[in-house]
Design a protein around this motif. Structure first.
Motif, PDB file in Angstrom:
ATOM      1  N   PHE A 267       0.830  -1.205   0.000  1.00 27.37           N
ATOM      2  CA  PHE A 267       0.000   0.000   0.000  1.00 27.37           C
ATOM      3  C   PHE A 267       0.862   1.253   0.000  1.00 27.37           C
ATOM      4  N   TYR A 268       1.874   1.260   0.862  1.00 27.63           N
ATOM      5  CA  TYR A 268       2.722   2.439   0.967  1.00 27.63           C
ATOM      6  C   TYR A 268       3.459   2.679  -0.350  1.00 27.63           C
ATOM      7  N   VAL A 269       3.964   1.587  -0.940  1.00 27.01           N
ATOM      8  CA  VAL A 269       4.705   1.730  -2.196  1.00 27.01           C
ATOM      9  C   VAL A 269       3.772   2.271  -3.274  1.00 27.01           C
ATOM     10  N   ALA A 270       2.541   1.746  -3.329  1.00 30.85           N
ATOM     11  CA  ALA A 270       1.594   2.206  -4.349  1.00 30.85           C
ATOM     12  C   ALA A 270       1.331   3.697  -4.190  1.00 30.85           C
ATOM     13  N   ASN A 271       1.183   4.152  -2.941  1.00 36.41           N
ATOM     14  CA  ASN A 271       0.956   5.571  -2.686  1.00 36.41           C
ATOM     15  C   ASN A 271       2.147   6.418  -3.088  1.00 36.41           C
ATOM     16  N   ALA A 272       3.332   5.941  -2.721  1.00 36.47           N
ATOM     17  CA  ALA A 272       4.551   6.683  -3.038  1.00 36.47           C
ATOM     18  C   ALA A 272       4.742   6.756  -4.554  1.00 36.47           C
ATOM     19  N   ALA A 273       4.457   5.635  -5.241  1.00 33.65           N
ATOM     20  CA  ALA A 273       4.630   5.586  -6.693  1.00 33.65           C
ATOM     21  C   ALA A 273       3.679   6.553  -7.384  1.00 33.65           C
ATOM     22  N   LEU A 274       2.491   6.687  -6.812  1.00 31.87           N
ATOM     23  CA  LEU A 274       1.503   7.624  -7.361  1.00 31.87           C
ATOM     24  C   LEU A 274       2.039   9.057  -7.273  1.00 31.87           C
ATOM     25  N   LYS A 275       2.600   9.397  -6.118  1.00 35.44           N
ATOM     26  CA  LYS A 275       3.183  10.735  -5.938  1.00 35.44           C
ATOM     27  C   LYS A 275       4.336  10.945  -6.913  1.00 35.44           C
ATOM     28  N   LEU A 276       5.123   9.867  -7.081  1.00 33.11           N
ATOM     29  CA  LEU A 276       6.276   9.931  -7.968  1.00 33.11           C
ATOM     30  C   LEU A 276       5.833  10.254  -9.392  1.00 33.11           C
ATOM     31  N   ARG A 277       4.794   9.554  -9.854  1.00 32.45           N
ATOM     32  CA  ARG A 277       4.309   9.796 -11.215  1.00 32.45           C
ATOM     33  C   ARG A 277       3.665  11.171 -11.336  1.00 32.45           C
ATOM     34  N   ALA A 278       3.021  11.626 -10.240  1.00 34.41           N
ATOM     35  CA  ALA A 278       2.368  12.939 -10.275  1.00 34.41           C
ATOM     36  C   ALA A 278       3.395  14.043 -10.509  1.00 34.41           C
ATOM     37  N   GLN A 279       4.633  13.850 -10.045  1.00 41.13           N
ATOM     38  CA  GLN A 279       5.650  14.866 -10.297  1.00 41.13           C
ATOM     39  C   GLN A 279       6.554  14.481 -11.467  1.00 41.13           C
ATOM     40  N   ASN A 280       6.062  13.582 -12.302  1.00 35.96           N
ATOM     41  CA  ASN A 280       6.771  13.158 -13.512  1.00 35.96           C
ATOM     42  C   ASN A 280       8.205  12.741 -13.238  1.00 35.96           C
ATOM     43  N   SER A 281       8.366  11.951 -12.203  1.00 34.67           N
ATOM     44  CA  SER A 281       9.707  11.488 -11.868  1.00 34.67           C
ATOM     45  C   SER A 281       9.767   9.970 -11.857  1.00 34.67           C
ATOM     46  N   VAL A 282      10.991   9.489 -11.867  1.00 32.70           N
ATOM     47  CA  VAL A 282      11.230   8.068 -11.629  1.00 32.70           C
ATOM     48  C   VAL A 282      12.243   7.996 -10.489  1.00 32.70           C
ATOM     49  N   CYS A 283      12.368   6.848  -9.853  1.00 35.41           N
ATOM     50  CA  CYS A 283      13.376   6.747  -8.804  1.00 35.41           C
ATOM     51  C   CYS A 283      14.356   5.636  -9.130  1.00 35.41           C
ATOM     52  N   ALA A 284      15.569   5.806  -8.647  1.00 36.56           N
ATOM     53  CA  ALA A 284      16.615   4.838  -8.949  1.00 36.56           C
ATOM     54  C   ALA A 284      16.984   4.006  -7.729  1.00 36.56           C
ATOM     55  N   ARG A 285      16.486   4.445  -6.549  1.00 29.31           N
ATOM     56  CA  ARG A 285      16.804   3.693  -5.336  1.00 29.31           C
ATOM     57  C   ARG A 285      15.593   3.595  -4.425  1.00 29.31           C
ATOM     58  N   LEU A 286      15.542   2.497  -3.717  1.00 31.89           N
ATOM     59  CA  LEU A 286      14.450   2.235  -2.780  1.00 31.89           C
ATOM     60  C   LEU A 286      15.061   1.980  -1.424  1.00 31.89           C
ATOM     61  N   PHE A 287      14.466   2.578  -0.411  1.00 31.04           N
ATOM     62  CA  PHE A 287      14.948   2.368   0.941  1.00 31.04           C
ATOM     63  C   PHE A 287      13.790   1.790   1.735  1.00 31.04           C
ATOM     64  N   VAL A 288      13.955   0.563   2.219  1.00 33.40           N
ATOM     65  CA  VAL A 288      12.877  -0.146   2.907  1.00 33.40           C
ATOM     66  C   VAL A 288      13.284  -0.399   4.351  1.00 33.40           C
ATOM     67  N   TYR A 289      12.365  -0.147   5.296  1.00 36.36           N
ATOM     68  CA  TYR A 289      12.713  -0.408   6.689  1.00 36.36           C
ATOM     69  C   TYR A 289      11.564  -1.056   7.454  1.00 36.36           C
ATOM     70  N   ALA A 290      11.920  -1.734   8.528  1.00 43.13           N
ATOM     71  CA  ALA A 290      10.935  -2.326   9.433  1.00 43.13           C
ATOM     72  C   ALA A 290      11.474  -2.149  10.833  1.00 43.13           C
ATOM     73  N   GLN A 291      10.583  -1.844  11.784  1.00 43.27           N
ATOM     74  CA  GLN A 291      11.088  -1.661  13.140  1.00 43.27           C
ATOM     75  C   GLN A 291      10.063  -2.062  14.184  1.00 43.27           C
ATOM     76  N   THR A 292      10.598  -2.444  15.345  1.00 43.41           N
ATOM     77  CA  THR A 292       9.731  -2.704  16.496  1.00 43.41           C
ATOM     78  C   THR A 292       9.553  -1.383  17.235  1.00 43.41           C
ATOM     79  N   SER A 293       8.775  -1.382  18.301  1.00 39.77           N
ATOM     80  CA  SER A 293       8.554  -0.157  19.065  1.00 39.77           C
ATOM     81  C   SER A 293       9.866   0.329  19.667  1.00 39.77           C
ATOM     82  N   LEU A 294      10.011   1.651  19.725  1.00 38.34           N
ATOM     83  CA  LEU A 294      11.196   2.242  20.343  1.00 38.34           C
ATOM     84  C   LEU A 294      11.248   1.905  21.827  1.00 38.34           C
TER      85      LEU A 294
END
Lengths: 424, 156
Positions: A267-294
């Motif tokens: 879901f998050y990627v789909a949303n981000a990709a939508l924003k990316l296309r809205a500004q007529n851009s492409v991306c060359a790198r992806l940064f993915v993270y997962a975390q437990t509670s601080l």
């Protein structure tokens, strides 16, 4: 001169425009996941309700009907913000949108007008047109305009405008501004200054410049100069193309399994990709993270991230989801209670610059075809509602979704959600 | 001018582009210079989009003005109400649809249906105008059954 236009209790005010029963009553808007109060009505402030009061601490007052609350409805706030800034722009065209509820305007071209009168009229116009009350502070620099705005909010409630234009007005204003209320002076420096007997903004301006420079580096000197009326923080008109697009939120409850996390990630990627296309851009790198509670106990704490380089820069939702999920699978460790996953699209480039990888000429052709499919999907989704057409991995359960139990309707962006008017 | 992609299916599943370019087919349209923006209904019904909101009607007190239940209201907050305007007001914390009428110091919220009574607003009533309604939109398709009933009466 610079004007700072700032909406009063913006989220609360926006909710009240469409829900008259919330007016004149103590209430607040809650943070993401309905955690704590992030916008309070004046009545709530008078009751002593503090910023950041957790939801459970207000439960009793809520049940007694003393305090209303709402989940944050960012769709609504964003639209109301767009309306306000557009109205401001009609009067003051040189505008910098600083945050969702603040914008700065350079009034250099307004020399021959009665600025105060123009500002008072504009404020009345914003209130009539949108229903949202704003305050306007006008002064020589951004830092001073911020102070003028606070004074307008406190002492000029009727007109909502304070023009800080004479040395006398500036001196009086600085004397009633506590040092920790000055824009640019962080809490740590504030403590230091108070220890040194510097209690107000006025005290601070009386310090020798070299002393400020020694104590607080050039950042502090910049604030000092701004308070003296020298413009150091310039207007930023064009927001530079975002360096990265990031999405990610805390889950409603902790997740231990990979599947719901994958769903959220898609879901998050789909949303981000939508924003990316809205500004007529492409991306060359992806940064993915997962975390437990601080706040997790030490041996239950886990935080991992992975940086993925794409062979061919893309804005394709399918490719980005595939890569992000592969990344998530790599960093996922069973046995932890995860609080959050997220993704940031990095190394953004205009989509006209895309060069097919030397090794994958066929990829280019496929991408080209996908591009037109995506355009259709974006159009369908903007027409029929977000995520109408979606990738299978995104799923439909949305169990991981942010908690928004007290969300109001999308009064201005969704036709099913518009206000109901009684004609009986 | 249209962008066209042709593919030939090869041995494998990979698609090989046969021809990939902008195709310039024939002469340019002689009407190209005469192209104008299509009629925009938004521009027609909203004078100032940043002050325009929409609302849905419940009830029949304004049928005399041609406003029926479920109709869509265009509400323009940039307009100041004149006598006779259709307005959305707030009365006792509720959105209310009536016609506006002011006489001396008295303000009235007038229905446009004799089955209802005017509401007098004075200093004791909590009332304010939320916006003026310059246009309304009715879904004619939804009214088809009512209309057919009436039509059949004509033929009888």
């Amino acid at each position: 001169m610079i004007a700072l236009i700032d909406s009063n209790n913006f989220y609360v005010s926006a909710e009240r425009v469409f829900q008259p029963k919330l007016r004149d009553k103590a209430g607040c808007v809650l943070s993401n996941n309905d955690g704590c109060a992030i916008s309070r009505s004046n009545e709530a402030k008078d009751m002593g309700l503090k910023m950041g009061t957790p939801y459970f601490a207000m439960r009793e007052q809520h049940e007694q009907g003393l305090v209303w609350w709402r989940s944050s409805n960012y769709t609504l706030y964003q639209d109301m913000m767009r309306r306000i800034t557009a109205i401001v722009k009609d009067t003051f065209p040189d505008q910098e949108i600083y945050s969702i509820d603040e914008c700065y305007c350079d009034l250099a071209t307004f020399g021959h007008h009665d600025i105060e009168q123009v500002a008072v009229a504009m404020r009345a116009k914003i209130l009539q047109y949108t229903g949202v009350p704003v305050c306007i502070g006008i002064a020589a620099t951004k830092t001073l305009a911020k102070i003028a705005n606070k004074i307008a909010k406190k002492h000029y409630k009727k007109t909502g405008v304070f023009l800080m234009d004479t040395p006398n007005k500036i001196e009086r204003s600085l004397k009633i501004t506590e040092i920790d209320d000055v824009w640019g002076i962080g809490p740590r420096y504030a403590v230091k200054l108070i220890k040194a007997g510097i209690y107000t903004a006025y005290d601070f301006t009386r310090l020798p410049e070299e002393y400020v420079l020694k104590l607080m580096t050039i950042q502090g000197r910049r604030t000092w100069r701004e308070l003296k009326g020298q413009r150091c923080i310039l207007m930023e008109y064009e927001r530079p193309d975002k360096e990265g697009i990031s999405t990610g939120r805390s889950f409603a409850q902790m997740e231990t399994e990979l599947a719901p996390m994958e769903e959220a990630m898609a879901f998050y990627v789909a949303n981000a990709a939508l924003k990316l296309r809205a500004q007529n851009s492409v991306c060359a790198r992806l940064f993915v993270y997962a975390q437990t509670s601080l706040f997790a106990v030490v041996n239950q704490k886990y935080c991992a991230e992975i940086d993925i380089r794409l062979l061919v820069p893309t804005s394709s939702t399918a490719v980005l989801i595939k890569e992000a999920l592969a990344g998530l699978q790599k960093i996922y460790r069973p046995g932890f209670r995860y609080q959050k996953v997220g993704v940031e699209l990095r190394d953004l480039r205009p989509d006209t610059q895309v060069q097919a990888s030397l090794f994958e000429p066929a990829e280019h052709a496929i991408q080209h075809k996908q591009q037109s499919a995506l355009k259709i999907i974006d159009e369908l989704n903007s027409h029929y509602g977000k995520d109408t057409v979606r990738y299978g991995v995104m799923g439909f359960s949305k169990k991981w979704a942010m908690r928004q139990e007290f969300l109001s309707r999308k009064y201005t962006t969704k036709i099913e959600d518009i206000i109901i008017v009684r004609a009986y | 001018m249209k962008e066209l992609l042709l593919y030939q299916r090869g041995e494998s599943e990979t698609l090989i582009p046969l021809y990939h370019d902008k195709i310039h087919a024939g002469f340019e349209s002689p009407a190209a210079d005469y192209e104008e923006e299509r009629i925009d209904l938004n521009a027609y019904v909203t004078k100032y989009p940043h002050a325009t909101f929409y609302a849905r009607v419940v009830g029949d007190c304004m049928t005399g003005s041609g406003i029926f239940p479920d109709d869509l209201l265009v509400v323009d907050r940039s307009l100041t109400p004149s006598n006779g305007d259709v307005v959305v007001g707030i009365l006792n914390d509720e959105f209310i649809l009536r016609s506006y009428y002011k006489s001396g110091l008295r303000e009235y919220l007038m229905p446009d249906n004799i089955a209802y009574k005017p509401i007098t607003c004075d200093s004791s009533t909590q009332f304010e105008i939320w916006g003026v309604v310059p246009y309304t939109i009715m879904d004619q398709k939804r009214r088809i059954h009512d209309r057919l009933d009436r039509l059949q009466q004509f033929l009888r």
